[in-house]
Design a protein around this motif. Structure first.
Motif, PDB file in Angstrom:
ATOM      1  N   ASN A   1       0.844  -1.181   0.000  1.00 26.83           N
ATOM      2  CA  ASN A   1       0.000   0.000   0.000  1.00 26.83           C
ATOM      3  C   ASN A   1       0.889   1.244   0.000  1.00 26.83           C
ATOM      4  O   ASN A   1       2.099   1.150   0.252  1.00 26.83           O
ATOM      5  N   PRO A   2       0.317   2.406  -0.290  1.00 27.25           N
ATOM      6  CA  PRO A   2       1.148   3.617  -0.401  1.00 27.25           C
ATOM      7  C   PRO A   2       1.952   3.916   0.870  1.00 27.25           C
ATOM      8  O   PRO A   2       3.026   4.536   0.768  1.00 27.25           O
ATOM      9  N   GLU A   3       1.480   3.471   2.018  1.00 28.90           N
ATOM     10  CA  GLU A   3       2.226   3.712   3.263  1.00 28.90           C
ATOM     11  C   GLU A   3       3.528   2.905   3.336  1.00 28.90           C
ATOM     12  O   GLU A   3       4.361   3.152   4.204  1.00 28.90           O
ATOM     13  N   ASP A   4       3.687   1.961   2.436  1.00 27.89           N
ATOM     14  CA  ASP A   4       4.933   1.187   2.379  1.00 27.89           C
ATOM     15  C   ASP A   4       6.004   1.895   1.544  1.00 27.89           C
ATOM     16  O   ASP A   4       7.137   1.408   1.472  1.00 27.89           O
ATOM     17  N   THR A   5       5.660   2.993   0.932  1.00 27.53           N
ATOM     18  CA  THR A   5       6.625   3.745   0.128  1.00 27.53           C
ATOM     19  C   THR A   5       7.740   4.276   1.011  1.00 27.53           C
ATOM     20  O   THR A   5       7.491   4.958   2.013  1.00 27.53           O
ATOM     21  N   ALA A   6       8.965   3.935   0.649  1.00 21.61           N
ATOM     22  CA  ALA A   6      10.125   4.334   1.450  1.00 21.61           C
ATOM     23  C   ALA A   6      11.389   3.847   0.762  1.00 21.61           C
ATOM     24  O   ALA A   6      11.329   3.066  -0.200  1.00 21.61           O
ATOM     25  N   VAL A   7      12.521   4.297   1.282  1.00 19.34           N
ATOM     26  CA  VAL A   7      13.793   3.681   0.926  1.00 19.34           C
ATOM     27  C   VAL A   7      14.021   2.546   1.917  1.00 19.34           C
ATOM     28  O   VAL A   7      13.931   2.748   3.132  1.00 19.34           O
ATOM     29  N   TYR A   8      14.283   1.364   1.386  1.00 21.60           N
ATOM     30  CA  TYR A   8      14.493   0.178   2.210  1.00 21.60           C
ATOM     31  C   TYR A   8      15.988  -0.123   2.300  1.00 21.60           C
ATOM     32  O   TYR A   8      16.681  -0.170   1.274  1.00 21.60           O
ATOM     33  N   TYR A   9      16.448  -0.317   3.523  1.00 21.89           N
ATOM     34  CA  TYR A   9      17.863  -0.548   3.796  1.00 21.89           C
ATOM     35  C   TYR A   9      18.079  -1.920   4.408  1.00 21.89           C
ATOM     36  O   TYR A   9      17.337  -2.345   5.298  1.00 21.89           O
ATOM     37  N   CYS A  10      19.125  -2.571   3.972  1.00 21.29           N
ATOM     38  CA  CYS A  10      19.556  -3.835   4.558  1.00 21.29           C
ATOM     39  C   CYS A  10      20.553  -3.536   5.682  1.00 21.29           C
ATOM     40  O   CYS A  10      21.386  -2.627   5.563  1.00 21.29           O
ATOM     41  N   ASN A  11      20.474  -4.326   6.734  1.00 23.77           N
ATOM     42  CA  ASN A  11      21.349  -4.135   7.889  1.00 23.77           C
ATOM     43  C   ASN A  11      21.888  -5.476   8.354  1.00 23.77           C
ATOM     44  O   ASN A  11      21.183  -6.483   8.334  1.00 23.77           O
ATOM     45  N   ALA A  12      23.158  -5.463   8.754  1.00 23.81           N
ATOM     46  CA  ALA A  12      23.794  -6.668   9.287  1.00 23.81           C
ATOM     47  C   ALA A  12      24.476  -6.328  10.603  1.00 23.81           C
ATOM     48  O   ALA A  12      25.218  -5.334  10.686  1.00 23.81           O
ATOM     49  N   VAL A  13      24.221  -7.129  11.629  1.00 23.00           N
ATOM     50  CA  VAL A  13      24.829  -6.925  12.945  1.00 23.00           C
ATOM     51  C   VAL A  13      25.428  -8.249  13.411  1.00 23.00           C
ATOM     52  O   VAL A  13      24.746  -9.278  13.425  1.00 23.00           O
ATOM     53  N   HIS A  14      26.714  -8.193  13.796  1.00 24.77           N
ATOM     54  CA  HIS A  14      27.382  -9.393  14.277  1.00 24.77           C
ATOM     55  C   HIS A  14      26.685  -9.894  15.537  1.00 24.77           C
ATOM     56  O   HIS A  14      26.323  -9.109  16.419  1.00 24.77           O
TER      57      HIS A  14
ATOM     58  N   VAL B   1      27.690 -11.395  18.129  1.00 20.37           N
ATOM     59  CA  VAL B   1      28.394 -11.214  19.404  1.00 20.37           C
ATOM     60  C   VAL B   1      28.799  -9.748  19.572  1.00 20.37           C
ATOM     61  O   VAL B   1      28.428  -9.092  20.537  1.00 20.37           O
ATOM     62  N   ASP B   2      29.550  -9.234  18.613  1.00 16.05           N
ATOM     63  CA  ASP B   2      30.051  -7.865  18.655  1.00 16.05           C
ATOM     64  C   ASP B   2      29.055  -6.964  17.937  1.00 16.05           C
ATOM     65  O   ASP B   2      29.135  -6.761  16.718  1.00 16.05           O
ATOM     66  N   ARG B   3      28.120  -6.394  18.691  1.00 16.26           N
ATOM     67  CA  ARG B   3      27.030  -5.613  18.087  1.00 16.26           C
ATOM     68  C   ARG B   3      27.517  -4.308  17.467  1.00 16.26           C
ATOM     69  O   ARG B   3      26.762  -3.653  16.737  1.00 16.26           O
ATOM     70  N   GLN B   4      28.758  -3.922  17.746  1.00 11.62           N
ATOM     71  CA  GLN B   4      29.305  -2.720  17.102  1.00 11.62           C
ATOM     72  C   GLN B   4      29.683  -2.979  15.653  1.00 11.62           C
ATOM     73  O   GLN B   4      29.893  -2.039  14.882  1.00 11.62           O
ATOM     74  N   ARG B   5      29.787  -4.220  15.279  1.00 13.17           N
ATOM     75  CA  ARG B   5      30.015  -4.565  13.875  1.00 13.17           C
ATOM     76  C   ARG B   5      28.654  -4.562  13.191  1.00 13.17           C
ATOM     77  O   ARG B   5      27.977  -5.577  13.073  1.00 13.17           O
ATOM     78  N   ASN B   6      28.290  -3.367  12.755  1.00  9.87           N
ATOM     79  CA  ASN B   6      26.944  -3.048  12.301  1.00  9.87           C
ATOM     80  C   ASN B   6      27.075  -2.362  10.946  1.00  9.87           C
ATOM     81  O   ASN B   6      27.722  -1.321  10.850  1.00  9.87           O
ATOM     82  N   TYR B   7      26.490  -2.946   9.926  1.00  7.30           N
ATOM     83  CA  TYR B   7      26.697  -2.462   8.563  1.00  7.30           C
ATOM     84  C   TYR B   7      25.369  -2.216   7.866  1.00  7.30           C
ATOM     85  O   TYR B   7      24.364  -2.879   8.162  1.00  7.30           O
ATOM     86  N   TRP B   8      25.428  -1.259   6.904  1.00 10.20           N
ATOM     87  CA  TRP B   8      24.237  -0.867   6.162  1.00 10.20           C
ATOM     88  C   TRP B   8      24.483  -0.936   4.672  1.00 10.20           C
ATOM     89  O   TRP B   8      25.591  -0.657   4.200  1.00 10.20           O
ATOM     90  N   GLY B   9      23.420  -1.245   3.949  1.00  9.95           N
ATOM     91  CA  GLY B   9      23.463  -1.114   2.506  1.00  9.95           C
ATOM     92  C   GLY B   9      23.136   0.309   2.100  1.00  9.95           C
ATOM     93  O   GLY B   9      22.861   1.169   2.937  1.00  9.95           O
ATOM     94  N   GLN B  10      23.139   0.539   0.790  1.00 14.63           N
ATOM     95  CA  GLN B  10      22.931   1.887   0.274  1.00 14.63           C
ATOM     96  C   GLN B  10      21.460   2.236   0.135  1.00 14.63           C
ATOM     97  O   GLN B  10      21.113   3.411  -0.045  1.00 14.63           O
ATOM     98  N   GLY B  11      20.602   1.249   0.219  1.00 10.90           N
ATOM     99  CA  GLY B  11      19.167   1.482   0.138  1.00 10.90           C
ATOM    100  C   GLY B  11      18.609   1.272  -1.255  1.00 10.90           C
ATOM    101  O   GLY B  11      19.308   1.448  -2.249  1.00 10.90           O
ATOM    102  N   THR B  12      17.337   0.889  -1.295  1.00  7.60           N
ATOM    103  CA  THR B  12      16.630   0.740  -2.568  1.00  7.60           C
ATOM    104  C   THR B  12      15.234   1.336  -2.410  1.00  7.60           C
ATOM    105  O   THR B  12      14.571   1.116  -1.386  1.00  7.60           O
ATOM    106  N   GLN B  13      14.824   2.100  -3.399  1.00  7.94           N
ATOM    107  CA  GLN B  13      13.551   2.814  -3.324  1.00  7.94           C
ATOM    108  C   GLN B  13      12.394   1.885  -3.673  1.00  7.94           C
ATOM    109  O   GLN B  13      12.427   1.196  -4.700  1.00  7.94           O
ATOM    110  N   VAL B  14      11.375   1.912  -2.835  1.00  8.12           N
ATOM    111  CA  VAL B  14      10.115   1.229  -3.124  1.00  8.12           C
ATOM    112  C   VAL B  14       9.018   2.285  -3.144  1.00  8.12           C
ATOM    113  O   VAL B  14       8.843   3.023  -2.169  1.00  8.12           O
ATOM    114  N   THR B  15       8.327   2.368  -4.260  1.00  9.20           N
ATOM    115  CA  THR B  15       7.242   3.336  -4.404  1.00  9.20           C
ATOM    116  C   THR B  15       5.964   2.585  -4.753  1.00  9.20           C
ATOM    117  O   THR B  15       5.927   1.835  -5.736  1.00  9.20           O
ATOM    118  N   VAL B  16       4.938   2.794  -3.936  1.00  2.00           N
ATOM    119  CA  VAL B  16       3.643   2.153  -4.162  1.00  2.00           C
ATOM    120  C   VAL B  16       2.657   3.235  -4.569  1.00  2.00           C
ATOM    121  O   VAL B  16       2.295   4.097  -3.772  1.00  2.00           O
TER     122      VAL B  16
END
Length: 118
Positions: free
Chosen positions: A86-99, A101-116
């Motif tokens: 639905n239109p409320e799902d429109t956003a940039v979607y980001y992938c995230n990875a967290v180790h 054990v070591d939660r400071q090892r936290n990484y992000w993707g560049q994002g992908t646009q979803v438009t409804v």
């Protein structure tokens, strides 16, 4: 060097479906909890869905029953299957990875646009 590369975003009509993919490299995929976040214009980034290294999943209430997160260890890829969009799902979607054990090892993707939109 850890890299998370999202794909699969785009324009979809209300009620439609999309599958997002996030390919991970430079990391031991099985050591990371993975998540999908989204950020709409003027809003804070929110966690949409997460999956632990063991396969346990969690969803924000607004997407329960419509979205499914999964992971493929052989392909080092996490997916977000989205349906009944639905239109409320429109956003940039980001992938995230967290180790796991070591939660400071936290990484992000560049994002992908979803438009409804119709």
């Amino acid at each position: 060097q850890v890299q998370l590369v999202e794909s699969g975003g785009g324009l979809v009509q209300p009620g439609g479906s999309l599958r997002l993919s996030c390919a991970a490299s430079g990391m031991i995929f099985g050591f990371y909890d993975m998540g999908w976040y989204r950020q709409a214009p003027g809003k804070q980034r929110e966690l949409v869905a997460s999956i632990t290294r063991g396969g346990s999943t969690n969803y924000v209430d607004s997407v329960k029953g419509r979205f499914t997160i999964s992971r493929d260890r052989g392909k080092s890829t996490v997916y977000l299957q989205m349906s009944s969009l639905n239109p409320e799902d429109t956003a940039v979607y980001y992938c995230n990875a967290v180790h796991y054990v070591d939660r400071q090892r936290n990484y992000w993707g560049q994002g992908t646009q979803v438009t409804v939109s119709s």
